[in-house]
Design an enzyme around this catalytic site. Structure first.
Site, PDB file in Angstrom:
ATOM      1  N   TYR A 147       0.786  -1.233   0.000  1.00  0.00           N
ATOM      2  CA  TYR A 147       0.000   0.000   0.000  1.00  0.00           C
ATOM      3  C   TYR A 147       0.817   1.282   0.000  1.00  0.00           C
ATOM      4  O   TYR A 147       0.303   2.336  -0.354  1.00  0.00           O
ATOM      5  CB  TYR A 147      -0.945   0.010   1.208  1.00  0.00           C
ATOM      6  CG  TYR A 147      -2.032  -1.010   1.104  1.00  0.00           C
ATOM      7  CD1 TYR A 147      -3.104  -0.837   0.242  1.00  0.00           C
ATOM      8  CD2 TYR A 147      -1.984  -2.187   1.844  1.00  0.00           C
ATOM      9  CE1 TYR A 147      -4.098  -1.781   0.117  1.00  0.00           C
ATOM     10  CE2 TYR A 147      -2.974  -3.145   1.739  1.00  0.00           C
ATOM     11  CZ  TYR A 147      -4.024  -2.939   0.869  1.00  0.00           C
ATOM     12  OH  TYR A 147      -4.999  -3.886   0.748  1.00  0.00           O
ATOM     13  N   LEU A 148       2.055   1.222   0.425  1.00  0.00           N
ATOM     14  CA  LEU A 148       2.885   2.423   0.483  1.00  0.00           C
ATOM     15  C   LEU A 148       3.787   2.464  -0.737  1.00  0.00           C
ATOM     16  O   LEU A 148       4.596   1.552  -0.947  1.00  0.00           O
ATOM     17  CB  LEU A 148       3.726   2.427   1.767  1.00  0.00           C
ATOM     18  CG  LEU A 148       2.938   2.324   3.076  1.00  0.00           C
ATOM     19  CD1 LEU A 148       3.894   2.348   4.266  1.00  0.00           C
ATOM     20  CD2 LEU A 148       1.913   3.439   3.185  1.00  0.00           C
TER      21      LEU A 148
END
Length: 896
Positions: A855-856
């Protein structure tokens, strides 16, 4: 060859068990042939946990026993289009099932984005991965009418990111490698980007300094890639000039890095059509067949030995392996296992005529004890024997680990087919305990180039089908029998195709910055819409945007009762005046989501309306489906789904949290703590929780002991300094005592130090003799070891005499300035280690690896590390650095 229970996908994580009197239950978890059952991320060097040693299953059952009906509640029909969370299988490993729950106050405001923060768009295409099990989870399902099940549809691998990947090794940072040199990131454009250049200025990026490297002999028919001539010649010259041996590993590593295909400097193939021109691989690696138990090892039924055929014995061994796990104490698991085992017994009945009808009369303990004995034997192997076994295993699997893609050698991800076993599921899965069949060549469809030779399977049989689809990126596929999911074999995480997919995914999330203000205005307006479907959809979008909820799917009766935003039921949402909503439900992987958040007045009003005249088990959003929601989002922005919102919110929040910290005068550990704290807040936002590790308390105590050891070393240096010059006693910097070190602890600590020194000396003596024997020289006399041990004993006698005197001496004398320098270094080490302890304890209930992997945007981390002079190896493991090579060369000023 000793076989072992297959390592299954992450749904198969073992739980420690309580003791039980029935069926011989009472102790530790082992695998089907006596080896410890672990997750599939086990190091290949740990031979006691061989993850691919099989227990074969030759039974192809016509159908599994129907599952008992779930608790009665109203359900909507299962829609053909499912959410991006569950619709496409992936070859990589998802995260472990976890059950801890922690409150998440303030999460609603965590993702607010000012309109001024929008920057340039990136690529449009975003390939999505699956959240399913490991691709080698189980064989294809047999049709109930006796015909072969249909082949999986010929389609592109759906664009989907892997949500909750295992953190196993990916979130353990490396500390030894040096940070990569700063380089300029290549500028990557898409057709869509050029259309918006006038309205949205792009972040300036200079072209890469180095031209992309071409690979020689692209049409080579073998899987061997020659080293670059210049580098090889340089290495040869260094060796001729007498380069030190310790540098060879580094040179080899540089060679490997030099061979990386720099696809991000090319024009990535994101047109959704042709993915490759030539593809050659060796198929998948099937585990060896089941090896029967010794003739004197039998399970018992009603106190008597049972003579089982191999097929039935193997399945019994699956259960015996889990005898002392929590699985064996679970009623659903036991019921499903026994029902499937009875089907095997009906086809392969005991040779002595025993009729097995009652599960409570079965005693698997003799098999379990045999497995334990085999496990102990494997652990007792010498390092040399383990090394030989590992070498043989590596040689057997070597050709399956890579393929030739457009003439380039690329690593394959999950090339091992998972052996048969018992399905363990995640959370309260209704099918846990069911039998997973052995996957065979006739279950598998291969995808290779037209001119590539057809691989020969390493077990009898022919492939189900061979196809040459250049629009997909998987190498092999089949259908497992438990949930009828399609399983795929993809390239490894660090491959060019996977790298392009990752970069396009994050560019798609980054592109959302240019549309998010308009989208938010639109759904805010629809919160008051007179059309109930639009109002429900707007409310669901509000939750997905503000709370980073997954979209969710309607579940069938044979699936775990987990929900997402669109499948929330009235019982999952509680209203609390004046404007609070309490969410309490089981999300992905049966992880509890509990959150009490303030919401807009209109949202509070809408939820109250949606719940009117409904029962607790009715759907809250009865006019919204995941497919309809994603269809609407795609109209707002091409390629937008609920998952893209989740990635966007995670990355933009992470960037904001990092930018809020001023780290110019901070130590390295303080910077790392700031990074981990931001990562932790994002993980909480995304509900990436985990149960507190069972070894957490032990690990914390070990760290505290290590801290006391540092303080002991500092105390000794202080005493030496005082002995040289008593004036240092009056200086505040050196006057403070180590308050948490008492005399009893010092005695125990010095005894432990002495024991470690003795053990170290003995190991060195044995290693020296082994080396001499290899060289054909005489071994060292035992008197050499005795002399070394005597020296150690004398040193610790000196320490004993110094206890309580406030005096100390060193083996080698040091001048005062060197002592001061050594004490200062210890002070810094103690300060940094205290921060590590705080950081470790703060993250005990949060899984940081999942958000970091999926997600990052990795460019956020790479840019932050360059800006604050933090080695990337302190944050990213070697696996992640290999996975995200395209992000490592980003500019320090880069922002999401």
């Amino acid at each position: 060859m000793v076989s072992s229970l297959p390592l299954s996908s992450d749904d198969d994580q073992p739980l420690l068990a309580n003791k039980s009197a029935l069926n011989g239950h009472n102790g530790a978890l082992v695998n089907g042939n006596g080896h410890a059952s672990k997750n599939h991320d086990v190091s290949m060097s740990e031979l006691s946990d061989e993850d691919d040693m099989p227990l074969s299953q030759t039974v192809k059952s016509e159908a599994l026993t129907p599952q008992p009906p779930r608790h009665s509640r109203k359900r909507k029909a299962v829609y053909a289009e499912t959410s991006s969370d569950d619709d496409t299988p992936l070859a990589s490993s998802p995260g472990k099932a976890r059950s801890a729950a922690i409150p998440m106050p303030g999460a609603a405001s965590a993702t607010t984005l000012p309109a001024s923060s929008a920057t340039a768009k990136g690529k449009l295409a975003a390939k999505r991965e699956d959240d399913g099990d490991y691709a080698s989870d189980a064989p294809k399902k047999r049709a109930t009418n006796g015909k072969a099940a249909k082949a999986p549809p010929r389609k592109k691998a759906k664009k989907e990111e892997s949500e909750d990947a295992s953190t196993s090794d990916d979130d353990e940072p490396l500390v030894k490698k040096r940070a990569p040199p700063r380089r300029r990131a290549a500028k990557v454009k898409s057709e869509a980007e050029s259309s918006d250049e006038e309205s949205t200025p792009a972040t300036p990026q200079k072209p890469a300094k180095r031209a992309s490297k071409k690979v020689k002999d692209e049409a080579s028919p073998t899987l061997e890639t020659p080293k670059p001539k210049k580098r090889a010649a340089k290495a040869k010259k260094e060796e001729e000039n007498g380069s030190p041996a310790k540098g060879k590993g580094k040179k080899k590593e540089e060679d490997e890095e030099g061979e990386v295909f720099r696809w991000w400097e090319q024009d990535p193939n994101d047109d959704g059509s042709i993915k490759w021109q030539t593809l050659e691989h060796h198929g998948v690696f099937f585990p060896p067949p089941y090896e029967p138990l010794p003739s004197d090892i039998k399970m018992k039924y009603n106190g008597r030995d049972v003579d089982l055929p191999l097929e039935a014995e193997e399945v019994a061994g699956f259960y015996a392996a889990l005898l002392e796990s929590d699985h064996a104490q679970d009623a659903t698991f036991n019921k499903n296992f026994f029902e499937d085992w009875k089907k095997v017994l009906a086809r392969y009945p005991p040779r002595d005529g025993t009729k097995i009808t009652e599960f409570s009369l079965c005693d698997f303990r003799p098999m379990f004890e045999h497995f334990e004995l085999e496990k102990a034997k494997k652990k007792a192997l010498t390092p040399a024997e383990k090394k030989e076994l590992k070498k043989a295993k590596d040689e057997m699997e070597a050709k399956y680990t890579s393929c030739l893609l457009d003439g380039r050698k690329e690593k394959v991800g999950n090339f091992r087919v998972e052996p048969p076993g018992l399905f363990r599921g995640r959370g309260e899965h209704p099918k846990k305990g069911c039998l997973k069949f052995r996957v065979r060549p006739d279950d598998i469809t291969l995808n290779i180039g037209k001119d590539a030779p057809t691989p020969v399977p390493n077990m009898p049989g022919k492939w189900k089908a061979i196809q040459h689809d250049q629009t997909v990126t998987w190498l092999a596929t089949w259908t497992e029998n438990i949930n009828s999911n399609h399983k795929y074999v993809f390239l490894a995480a660090g491959s060019s195709l996977k790298g392009q997919s990752d970069m396009q995914k994050f560019e798609k999330a980054r592109e959302l910055k240019n549309h998010v203000d308009r989208i938010r205005q639109n759904y805010q307006g629809d919160l008051k819409s007179k059309v109930m479907a639009d109002r429900q959809r707007a409310t669901a979008m509000y939750f997905i945007d503000k709370l980073a909820l997954r979209a969710g799917n309607e579940k069938g009766e044979d699936e775990a009762d987990t929900v997402g935003c669109c499948s929330l039921r009235c019982e999952h949402v509680t209203l609390e005046a004046p404007n609070f909503i309490i969410f309490d439900f089981l999300g992905k992987d049966s992880i509890r989501y509990y959150n009490r958040v303030p919401v807009d007045a209109q949202v509070f009003k809408n939820i109250r309306i949606f719940k009117q005249n409904k029962d607790d088990d009715d759907n809250l959003f009865d006019r919204v489906t995941t497919s309809s929601l994603n269809k609407h989002l795609n109209q707002e922005m091409k390629g937008l789904t609920a998952k893209v919102f989740r990635t966007f919110n995670a990355s933009i929040t992470f960037q904001r949290l990092l930018d809020e910290n001023t780290l110019s005068k901070k130590t390295l550990q303080e910077k790392l703590n700031a990074y981990n704290d931001a990562n932790r807040q994002v993980a909480i936002l995304c509900n990436h929780q985990r149960s507190v590790p069972k070894t957490h308390d032990q690990a914390m105590e070990k760290m505290r002991e290590k801290l006391r050891g540092f303080k002991y070393d500092r105390m000794k240096l202080r005493h030496v300094l005082f002995g040289l010059d008593s004036k240092y006693k009056k200086q505040k910097k050196y006057s403070a005592d180590e308050s948490d070190i008492d005399d009893d602890w010092i005695v125990e600590h010095e005894e432990q130090l002495q024991a470690k020194e003795v053990e170290k000396a003995e190991k060195k003596f044995a290693k020296d003799n082994e080396k001499l024997a290899e060289e054909g020289k005489d071994a060292l006399d035992k008197s050499v070891l005795d002399e070394r041990l005597k020296t150690i004993k004398d040193d610790f006698k000196r320490l004993t005499k110094e206890r309580g005197t406030g005096k100390a001496t060193l083996k080698r004398e040091k001048p005062v300035d060197k002592l001061e320098e050594a004490i200062d270094k210890l002070e810094e080490k103690i300060k940094a280690f205290k921060l590590q302890i705080v950081d470790r304890d703060a993250g005990k209930e949060v899984a940081l690896g999942t958000s970091k992997i999926n997600y990052l945007d990795p460019r956020i981390t790479a840019a932050w590390c360059q800006m604050h002079d933090v080695p990337i190896e302190k944050i990213f493991s070697k696996t992640l650095i290999t996975k995200f090579p395209w992000a490592m060369e980003v500019n320090p000023e880069w922002k999401f």
